[in-house]
Design a protein around this motif. Structure first.
Motif, PDB file in Angstrom:
ATOM      1  N   GLU A  60       0.814  -1.213   0.000  1.00 47.00           N
ATOM      2  CA  GLU A  60       0.000   0.000   0.000  1.00 47.00           C
ATOM      3  C   GLU A  60       0.847   1.263   0.000  1.00 47.00           C
ATOM      4  O   GLU A  60       0.405   2.321  -0.472  1.00 47.00           O
ATOM      5  N   ASP A  61       2.062   1.187   0.537  1.00 46.64           N
ATOM      6  CA  ASP A  61       2.937   2.352   0.591  1.00 46.64           C
ATOM      7  C   ASP A  61       3.741   2.546  -0.692  1.00 46.64           C
ATOM      8  O   ASP A  61       4.536   3.488  -0.788  1.00 46.64           O
ATOM      9  N   GLY A  62       3.547   1.655  -1.662  1.00 46.55           N
ATOM     10  CA  GLY A  62       4.273   1.763  -2.914  1.00 46.55           C
ATOM     11  C   GLY A  62       5.614   1.060  -2.919  1.00 46.55           C
ATOM     12  O   GLY A  62       6.370   1.176  -3.893  1.00 46.55           O
ATOM     13  N   THR A  63       5.939   0.332  -1.845  1.00 46.09           N
ATOM     14  CA  THR A  63       7.199  -0.410  -1.794  1.00 46.09           C
ATOM     15  C   THR A  63       7.092  -1.671  -2.642  1.00 46.09           C
ATOM     16  O   THR A  63       6.184  -2.486  -2.446  1.00 46.09           O
ATOM     17  N   VAL A  96      14.274  -4.908  -2.263  1.00 48.69           N
ATOM     18  CA  VAL A  96      13.172  -4.071  -1.787  1.00 48.69           C
ATOM     19  C   VAL A  96      13.415  -2.654  -2.263  1.00 48.69           C
ATOM     20  O   VAL A  96      14.482  -2.070  -2.003  1.00 48.69           O
ATOM     21  N   ASP A  97      12.419  -2.096  -2.953  1.00 49.65           N
ATOM     22  CA  ASP A  97      12.528  -0.749  -3.519  1.00 49.65           C
ATOM     23  C   ASP A  97      11.425   0.136  -2.941  1.00 49.65           C
ATOM     24  O   ASP A  97      10.319   0.212  -3.499  1.00 49.65           O
ATOM     25  N   PRO A  98      11.702   0.818  -1.813  1.00 50.85           N
ATOM     26  CA  PRO A  98      10.697   1.723  -1.241  1.00 50.85           C
ATOM     27  C   PRO A  98      10.514   2.959  -2.123  1.00 50.85           C
ATOM     28  O   PRO A  98      11.458   3.395  -2.797  1.00 50.85           O
ATOM     29  N   ARG A  99       9.334   3.509  -2.114  1.00 54.15           N
ATOM     30  CA  ARG A  99       9.076   4.725  -2.894  1.00 54.15           C
ATOM     31  C   ARG A  99       9.783   5.913  -2.238  1.00 54.15           C
ATOM     32  O   ARG A  99       9.596   6.196  -1.049  1.00 54.15           O
TER      33      ARG A  99
END
Length: 256
Positions: A60-63, A96-99
């Motif tokens: 949901e956070d775009g990660t 893992v690619d967080p926004r």
């Protein structure tokens, strides 16, 4: 390069090690959500290898998370209608690619386990039924381990409609490592030729205390030799809580 060389050597060695004598090679358990209801003949061995598989999801956070895994399953026929399995995931890579933040990645081995598969007798060749009891142990790295021992009991039923078409129903209950879940999956398979087959499937999982998930996809198998099978498969998430994509390539060898 090392993976390609190893695969090439196995492809060359397998036909020489597995003398078929005109007998049909038993069905492999990969690919797909379920497993084959048949077992290996006593004294024979099958090695099933993911080359690798990938799972991608965005929360949901775009990660965005992308995990690559190479799983191994060694099957050994120990008696009529009974086989022992040893399985593991010796290599994993998670990115893992967080926004709006720096990405990170980690490598490590996954958990290992043992399983016992029993094919139950049937009064008709059209029906096939098997049970698979397994236990996995927390031998993997922290990012790729369930964190404790898990126990599972699976069942697979297959009905053969004719020489080309068959349908299957798979169910599995898992308990342990602080998590109880139930999965069931219907599938439909068709032989496209003497060497190539395809299937479609759906999978539904309910885990206590978590949202249920649903996926669906398809796969293809190709018997490149009498004892060597290549496979490709994918599943996509059908709801918000399921992984966006699961896909993989694999190779399986039968040694008599």
């Amino acid at each position: 390069m090392r993976l390609t060389t190893t695969l090439a050597l196995l492809l060359l060695a397998s036909p020489a090690l597995a003398q078929d004598g005109g007998e049909e090679t038993p069905a492999f358990d990969r690919p797909g959500i379920g497993f084959s209801p048949s077992t290996l003949p006593r004294g024979s061995v099958a090695l099933e290898w993911g080359l690798p598989s990938v799972e991608r999801d965005r929360d949901e956070d775009g990660t965005r998370s992308t995990q690559y895994s190479s799983d191994l399953n060694l099957r050994i026929g120990v008696a009529e209608h009974v086989e022992l399995q040893v399985f593991s995931t010796p290599w994993n890579h998670l990115q893992v690619d967080p926004r709006g933040a720096r990405s990170r990645s980690v490598n490590g081995a996954g958990d290992s386990g043992l399983a016992l598969k029993i094919a139950l007798p049937s009064s008709s060749d059209r029906h096939a039924f098997a049970l698979l009891a397994s236990s996995s142990f927390a031998t993997g790295a922290r990012d790729f381990s369930e964190g404790g021992t898990q126990y599972a009991l699976g069942a697979s039923y297959e009905y053969t409609f004719d020489d080309r078409w068959s349908g299957a129903l798979y169910a599995n209950a898992t308990r342990g490592a602080g998590e109880d879940s139930v999965t069931w999956s219907p599938s439909l398979s068709v032989a496209l030729s003497d060497r190539v087959s395809s299937y479609i499937e759906a999978g539904f999982t309910h885990t206590d205390g978590e949202p249920s998930t649903a996926i669906a996809g398809a796969g293809l198998t190709w018997m490149v030799a009498h004892t060597v099978q290549l496979d490709a498969s994918f599943d996509v998430g059908l709801d918000h809580d399921s992984p966006d994509l699961q896909a993989g390539l694999g190779v399986s060898f039968f040694f008599q």
